[in-house]
Design an enzyme around this catalytic site. Structure first.
Site, PDB file in Angstrom:
ATOM      1  N   LYS A 263       0.798  -1.653   0.040  1.00  0.00           N
ATOM      2  CA  LYS A 263      -0.092   0.386  -0.209  1.00  0.00           C
ATOM      3  C   LYS A 263       0.860   1.592   0.861  1.00  0.00           C
ATOM      4  CE  LYS A 263      -4.289  -0.055   2.674  1.00  0.00           C
ATOM      5  NZ  LYS A 263      -5.018   0.029   3.984  1.00  0.00           N
ATOM      6  N   HIS A 264       2.263   1.462  -0.248  1.00  0.00           N
ATOM      7  CA  HIS A 264       2.829   2.429   0.389  1.00  0.00           C
ATOM      8  C   HIS A 264       4.180   2.399  -0.800  1.00  0.00           C
ATOM      9  CE1 HIS A 264       1.126   1.678   4.360  1.00  0.00           C
ATOM     10  NE2 HIS A 264       0.959   2.702   4.471  1.00  0.00           N
TER      11      HIS A 264
END
Ligand SMILES: *[C@@H]1O[C@H](CO)[C@@H](O)[C@H](O)[C@H]1NC(C)=O
Ligand SMILES: *[C@@H]1O[C@H](CO)[C@@H](O)[C@H](O)[C@H]1NC(C)=O
Ligand SMILES: *[C@@H]1O[C@H](CO)[C@@H](O)[C@H](O)[C@H]1NC(C)=O
Length: 394
Positions: free
Chosen positions: A307-308
């Site tokens: 997600k990052h």
């Protein structure tokens, strides 16, 4: 006439410009609100359990895990660098130096609801209000307020509502936007004037989301669609607020397109993979990032975990927000937002007043029409000069 004009510009305008530059001050302060993309360590103070960002492989590129959800620096770090100030500390690290601002962002933060072990947007803004006396009023009003929030609201919504009607989607986006509006107004009420928003990524392209859907080729449509609808409504909100609230200034960064471009044309942007994450397990390394499954060359990836972003991607984002043109970030980029005078109309009024005082000596300007025309030319010229001078001074 031309000579007279340039003489007039030099004798009148130059001292005025100098006067204004000497009294002119730049934002030296950055306040950060958001989720895991901007978290510089707050999550560590709120969690009872192990926070993965406090341990390697997070921070591996810098040689130290700090609670940042990346292999290295995050976007607020780069923006602070470009502003010429130190990295902004997480507000919950109470012993830190907050003289250049504070970071309220916390992993898992949402706009709506009350998820455990994080701070919602409203709680972050409350933290800001409660700490406001750490900064003088001038600092609060000149500061840049940086926001990136909402991803987790829409990811959760898409999971719980797999096929919502158009009305349902709009109603949910409206709820999120209404809350963001209320929180912007709290910050504005406290004196904040300069707001910068990084909009939401195409959430269906996150490795974690793709991997969970089982369709590894395409981005998942609903989360990206919700993000796009949110982004459109967020921009509308900012335009409205700039009309409604006196002195309200903003930057709106199209992170959605930045991520989309990099996912689909990775090599154009120096990346090898825009699909899989550098660290994690599963077909796209979408979950459970640990030291045993981290890639060796992090800068080949856009995503560090499911997600990052990697530090390499964060650097590109930082550059885009700081200096890109209005197609990417507008109506101001952060470099422009930082140096924009707080109240343009007041300064213009000063100049008109000074010009009025000069008028008797302008014997060759006969008609009112000439004066008006010249005034407007001078204002344009002045604005132009200010823009130029700013770029020079940066
Ligand atoms: C600072 O701003 C607040 C309003 O936000 C105001 O009540 C207060 O008087 C101001 N303080 C100074 C020293 O101007
Ligand atoms: C956190 O790290 C542990 C150990 O490396 C791993 O087992 C776990 O899945 C990670 N959690 C998440 C949400 O990635
Ligand atoms: C997943 O991560 C491993 C490192 O553990 C890396 O070698 C591999 O290339 C990654 N998968 C993809 C599809 O990039």
């Amino acid at each position: 006439m031309a000579n007279l004009k340039s003489h007039f510009l030099i004798t009148t305008l130059l001292p005025l410009l100098l006067l204004h530059f000497t009294t002119f001050s730049f934002a030296q302060t950055l306040f950060v609100f958001g989720d895991g993309l901007y978290d510089a360590g707050n999550k560590q103070y709120l969690s009872q359990n192990r926070v993965n960002a406090s341990f390697p492989p997070y921070g591996v590129t810098l040689g130290q895990a700090t609670g940042r959800w990346s292999d290295g620096s995050i976007v607020p770090d780069y923006l602070a660098n470009f502003m010429g100030i130190p990295h902004i500390s997480p507000i919950l690290q109470t012993t830190a130096d907050f003289s250049h601002g504070a970071n309220f962002a916390t992993a898992d933060a949402t706009v709506l609801g009350s998820p455990p072990e994080t701070m919602t947007l409203s709680q972050q803004v409350r933290q800001f209000s409660e700490n406001k006396n750490k900064w003088i009023n001038q600092t609060v009003s000149e500061a840049i307020y940086l926001f990136n929030i909402g991803s987790d609201d829409y990811l959760k919504y898409a999971t719980n509502n797999p096929s919502p009607s158009d009305d349902m989607k709009q109603a949910f986006v409206d709820q999120v936007i209404t809350t963001i509006e209320a929180e912007i107004k709290v910050v504005y009420g406290a004196g904040g004037r300069k707001f910068a928003f990084q909009n939401l990524a195409p959430l269906g392209c996150l490795p974690a989301v793709k991997q969970a859907s089982g369709n590894l080729q395409e981005c998942v449509s609903l989360p990206s669609e919700m993000a796009a609808l949110h982004n459109k409504n967020l921009l509308q909100l900012l335009v409205e607020l700039s009309r409604e609230l006196s002195g309200f200034q903003y930057s709106y960064y199209d992170f959605f397109s930045s991520v989309q471009n990099r996912v689909f044309k990775s090599s154009t942007y120096t990346f090898k993979s825009g699909t899989a994450a550098c660290c994690g397990t599963g077909s796209l390394n979408g979950t459970d990032c640990s030291v045993s499954n981290v890639c060796t060359i992090t800068e080949e990836y856009i995503f560090f975990d499911g997600k990052h972003l990697t530090q390499a991607a964060n650097l590109q984002v930082g550059h885009a927000m700081w200096g890109a043109d209005p197609e990417v970030i507008g109506p101001n980029n952060l470099k422009e937002l930082m140096v924009r005078p707080m109240d343009m109309t007041v300064i213009l009024a000063d100049i008109q007043e000074a010009m009025a005082a000069m008028r008797p000596r302008q014997s060759k300007i006969e008609s009112l029409y000439d004066i008006k025309k010249m005034e407007s030319e001078m204002q344009n010229h002045w604005l132009y000069q200010v823009t130029e001078a700013h770029s020079f001074m940066i």
